[in-house]
Design a protein around this motif. Structure first.
Motif, PDB file in Angstrom:
ATOM      1  N   GLU A  25      48.514  38.729  39.150  1.00 54.36           N
ATOM      2  CA  GLU A  25      48.258  37.296  39.309  1.00 54.36           C
ATOM      3  C   GLU A  25      46.777  37.023  39.488  1.00 54.36           C
ATOM      4  OE1 GLU A  25      50.453  39.016  40.935  1.00 54.36           O
ATOM      5  OE2 GLU A  25      52.362  38.253  40.135  1.00 54.36           O
ATOM      6  N   MET A  26      46.087  37.898  40.251  1.00 54.82           N
ATOM      7  CA  MET A  26      44.656  37.711  40.437  1.00 54.82           C
ATOM      8  C   MET A  26      43.896  37.937  39.134  1.00 54.82           C
ATOM      9  SD  MET A  26      42.307  36.830  42.471  1.00 54.82           S
ATOM     10  CE  MET A  26      43.332  36.776  43.943  1.00 54.82           C
ATOM     11  N   LYS A  27      44.333  38.918  38.354  1.00 59.13           N
ATOM     12  CA  LYS A  27      43.682  39.153  37.057  1.00 59.13           C
ATOM     13  C   LYS A  27      43.840  37.945  36.134  1.00 59.13           C
ATOM     14  CE  LYS A  27      45.742  41.276  33.850  1.00 59.13           C
ATOM     15  NZ  LYS A  27      46.447  42.235  32.967  1.00 59.13           N
ATOM     16  N   ASP A  28      45.036  37.377  36.085  1.00 57.17           N
ATOM     17  CA  ASP A  28      45.249  36.186  35.255  1.00 57.17           C
ATOM     18  C   ASP A  28      44.424  35.012  35.758  1.00 57.17           C
ATOM     19  OD1 ASP A  28      47.047  37.690  33.821  1.00 57.17           O
ATOM     20  OD2 ASP A  28      48.808  36.943  34.900  1.00 57.17           O
ATOM     21  N   SER A  29      44.273  34.902  37.070  1.00 56.64           N
ATOM     22  CA  SER A  29      43.447  33.814  37.621  1.00 56.64           C
ATOM     23  C   SER A  29      41.986  33.979  37.227  1.00 56.64           C
ATOM     24  CB  SER A  29      43.593  33.780  39.146  1.00 56.64           C
ATOM     25  OG  SER A  29      44.924  33.565  39.532  1.00 56.64           O
ATOM     26  N   ILE A  30      41.496  35.215  37.250  1.00 61.84           N
ATOM     27  CA  ILE A  30      40.106  35.479  36.833  1.00 61.84           C
ATOM     28  C   ILE A  30      39.903  35.097  35.369  1.00 61.84           C
ATOM     29  CG2 ILE A  30      38.511  37.363  36.282  1.00 61.84           C
ATOM     30  CD1 ILE A  30      38.246  36.772  39.114  1.00 61.84           C
ATOM     31  N   ILE A  31      40.849  35.468  34.530  1.00 63.07           N
ATOM     32  CA  ILE A  31      40.731  35.163  33.094  1.00 63.07           C
ATOM     33  C   ILE A  31      40.705  33.655  32.864  1.00 63.07           C
ATOM     34  CG2 ILE A  31      41.915  35.357  30.868  1.00 63.07           C
ATOM     35  CD1 ILE A  31      42.892  38.103  31.748  1.00 63.07           C
ATOM     36  N   GLN A  32      41.635  32.927  33.481  1.00 61.52           N
ATOM     37  CA  GLN A  32      41.672  31.478  33.304  1.00 61.52           C
ATOM     38  C   GLN A  32      40.419  30.817  33.880  1.00 61.52           C
ATOM     39  OE1 GLN A  32      43.801  29.842  31.497  1.00 61.52           O
ATOM     40  NE2 GLN A  32      45.083  31.621  31.080  1.00 61.52           N
ATOM     41  N   PHE A  33      39.911  31.332  35.011  1.00 64.35           N
ATOM     42  CA  PHE A  33      38.720  30.758  35.636  1.00 64.35           C
ATOM     43  C   PHE A  33      37.496  30.913  34.734  1.00 64.35           C
ATOM     44  CE2 PHE A  33      34.942  31.655  38.295  1.00 64.35           C
ATOM     45  CZ  PHE A  33      34.785  30.408  38.885  1.00 64.35           C
TER      46      PHE A  33
END
Length: 556
Positions: free
Chosen positions: A98-106
């Motif tokens: 979830e944190m990796k996906d948040s970094i990508i979207q950010f």
């Protein structure tokens, strides 16, 4: 000559414009911009910086300049950055998916704000990094990996391509314009495959990708999640951006204004997706939704993206429709109740061979069980034998078809309310409720807060006494249990004699009900109805009379 030179200057200026610097602004407590406009890291950990200096261009930090060795030494010694780390993405900790996906979207959202579209191309991990993500420009993808080396063989057109004509042929019925196409420098004797295509044939393509790797954009940078020794907890793992070995610039494509960039469906935030779904459910046209999203969120979404939301909405509707039971009304009703886990029910089927058979699915067991006939069932069958035969003839049913006579059901919440407050209850009938003009029998209780709660419903074949007896004498002990029905003290109803007799006869079973259970009329039939019969209004006065021993008394 002047015109050709201007054209050459125009093409050269366009080629120069295709190489440009990107901007991705991020907040940082380590990097700052000094008075000379140079971006450099703090040499002291406690060094302060103004709010203006917090917004730093990520690309300026990760490009290796003349101060690369000095900057990297400061980052490692003073700020404890790992080797080759140039920038820390703040407010992000942990190595979860979830944190990796948040970094990508950010990062994609921050890049899009400045006119850059980036995509995560390569993702991996190793001994020192939880995640290793390579971000590239959208134009980094190409059609083929080999270089473009066309061999024209002293001809004006490359071999094995569709030959271009000066004048296109006329298109008419059964003979389209494309049927006249021929391949350049191709012999008709060459072998063709099952699709009548020659090996190596090249057709026209409509794509935004570059033809080869030579014409792709070289803009790229790396983000990784570090396994630092001083962070034993993986939830405290930090995210960094690596130093770039080469200059980071966009190449082979022109810059666009951020307002002209099209956001893909995967790049939309949950808030924007909810906004689009809400308008799709209201049947708002696609072009209107595009304008609403652009006006509300300053983001351009293509019409095809909106259409994909509409197709997804239709697919969900179709999926829900498939779950709806089909067939006769009785079969659909039973199938719907079987699919619901929070409902207990008891129903009576008339089978030609076995007569009336009771099926029940009680709370916790969730299995449909049949029971043999008893006295109540035999009385029902004797009473409704002629009516069931008439019903079969009216519906043109054969002798092997079963007929649903009656069904009682209650949800888990209703059963819980009945078990909590069984002392005082009431019942009533609603006539001709559904399309088949079935009567609905309802049972309610009074809670400790003096509120009525419905605890059971029953579709009945008629309003006769024998029809009332079955839900009271048979269904309620099944649904609520005898431990609950034995705690019932009073049952109220209207003045319908069939219902009153059914309550008295149905609760006479000493095994399922208490010996002290009583029946009472409701307030309307007990007080209000008798009051209206004996009271006449004259202006503001009330006259009440009654005859006792041939004397009439008036009360004013």
């Amino acid at each position: 000559m002047a015109s050709s030179s201007k054209i050459n200057d125009l093409f050269s200026s366009i080629d120069k414009s295709k190489t440009w610097d990107a901007v991705i602004s991020l907040r940082s407590s380590v990097w700052y911009r000094d008075d000379c406009g140079v971006v450099t890291p703090h040499a002291v950990p406690t060094a302060g910086c103004t709010s203006k200096n917090r917004e730093i261009n990520l690309i300026e930090c990760i490009q290796q300049s003349k101060r690369f060795l000095a900057d990297s030494q400061i980052l490692q010694d003073v700020h404890h950055y790992p080797k080759n780390a140039a920038f820390r993405i703040e407010n992000f900790k942990g190595h979860s998916k979830e944190m990796k996906d948040s970094i990508i979207q950010f990062l994609k959202a921050k890049a899009r704000e400045q006119g850059t579209e980036i995509l995560p191309r390569k993702q991996s991990n190793n001994k020192t990094q939880y995640h290793h993500i390579r971000f590239c420009c959208k134009h980094n993808i190409c059609q083929q990996t080999s270089t473009s080396k066309a061999n024209f063989n002293d001809k004006l057109q490359q071999p094995m391509t569709i030959e271009g004509r000066e004048h296109q042929p006329i298109s008419k019925r059964h003979c389209s314009r494309s049927s006249h196409n021929t391949l350049s420098q191709c012999s008709m004797s060459q072998p063709r495959n099952e699709k009548r295509r020659i090996n190596g044939q090249k057709n026209k393509t409509s794509t935004s990708r570059s033809e080869t790797t030579e014409t792709t954009c070289k803009f790229a940078f790396t983000v990784f999640c570090d396994k630092k020794s001083n962070h034993s907890d993986p939830n405290d793992a930090l995210w960094y951006v690596s130093f770039a070995n080469k200059p980071i610039q966009h190449t082979h494509h022109l810059p666009l204004d951020p307002e002209h960039l099209t956001a893909a469906k995967n790049d939309l935030t949950p808030e924007i997706q909810t906004f689009i779904k809400y308008n799709v459910q209201l049947n708002v046209p696609c072009h209107t939704i595009v304008g609403l999203v652009q006006k509300t969120y300053n983001l351009y979404v293509s019409h095809s993206t909106i259409r994909s939301f509409k197709e997804k909405e239709l697919d969900d509707i179709f999926a829900k429709v498939k779950k709806i039971p089909h067939g006769q009304d009785a079969e659909r009703l039973l199938a719907m109740m079987e699919s619901m886990d929070d409902i207990s029910y008891v129903y009576v089927f008339h089978e030609p061979d076995s007569g009336l058979v009771v099926y029940n699915r009680i709370r916790k067991s969730k299995e449909v069980v049949s029971s043999s006939n008893n006295a109540v069932h035999l009385a029902l069958e004797n009473k409704y034998r002629s009516e069931i035969s008439e019903m079969r003839s009216q519906l043109s049913l054969d002798e092997n078809t079963k007929v649903l006579v009656s069904i009682c059901w209650a949800t888990d919440d209703q059963i819980r309310s009945m078990k909590m407050f069984p002392e005082f209850s009431s019942c009533d009938m609603t006539f001709s409720l559904n399309r088949l003009r079935r009567n609905l029998f309802s049972f309610t209780v009074v809670t400790g807060h003096m509120k009525t709660v419905t605890t059971m419903h029953c579709f009945m074949p008629s309003k006769q006494t024998i029809a009332y007896i079955w839900p009271i004498a048979e269904a309620m002990p099944y649904l609520f249990g005898t431990s609950t029905t034995k705690r019932m003290l009073c049952v109220a109803s209207d003045a319908e004699m069939a219902l009153i007799d059914a309550i008295r006869m149905g609760t006479d079973n000493k095994r399922d009900y208490s010996t002290g259970i009583k029946h009472r009329l409701d307030m309307y039939h007990l007080v209000i109805q008798e009051w209206l019969k004996n009271v006449i209004m004259f202006g503001s006065s009330i006259l009440n009379w009654s005859k006792t021993n041939d004397a009439v008394w008036f009360i004013v």
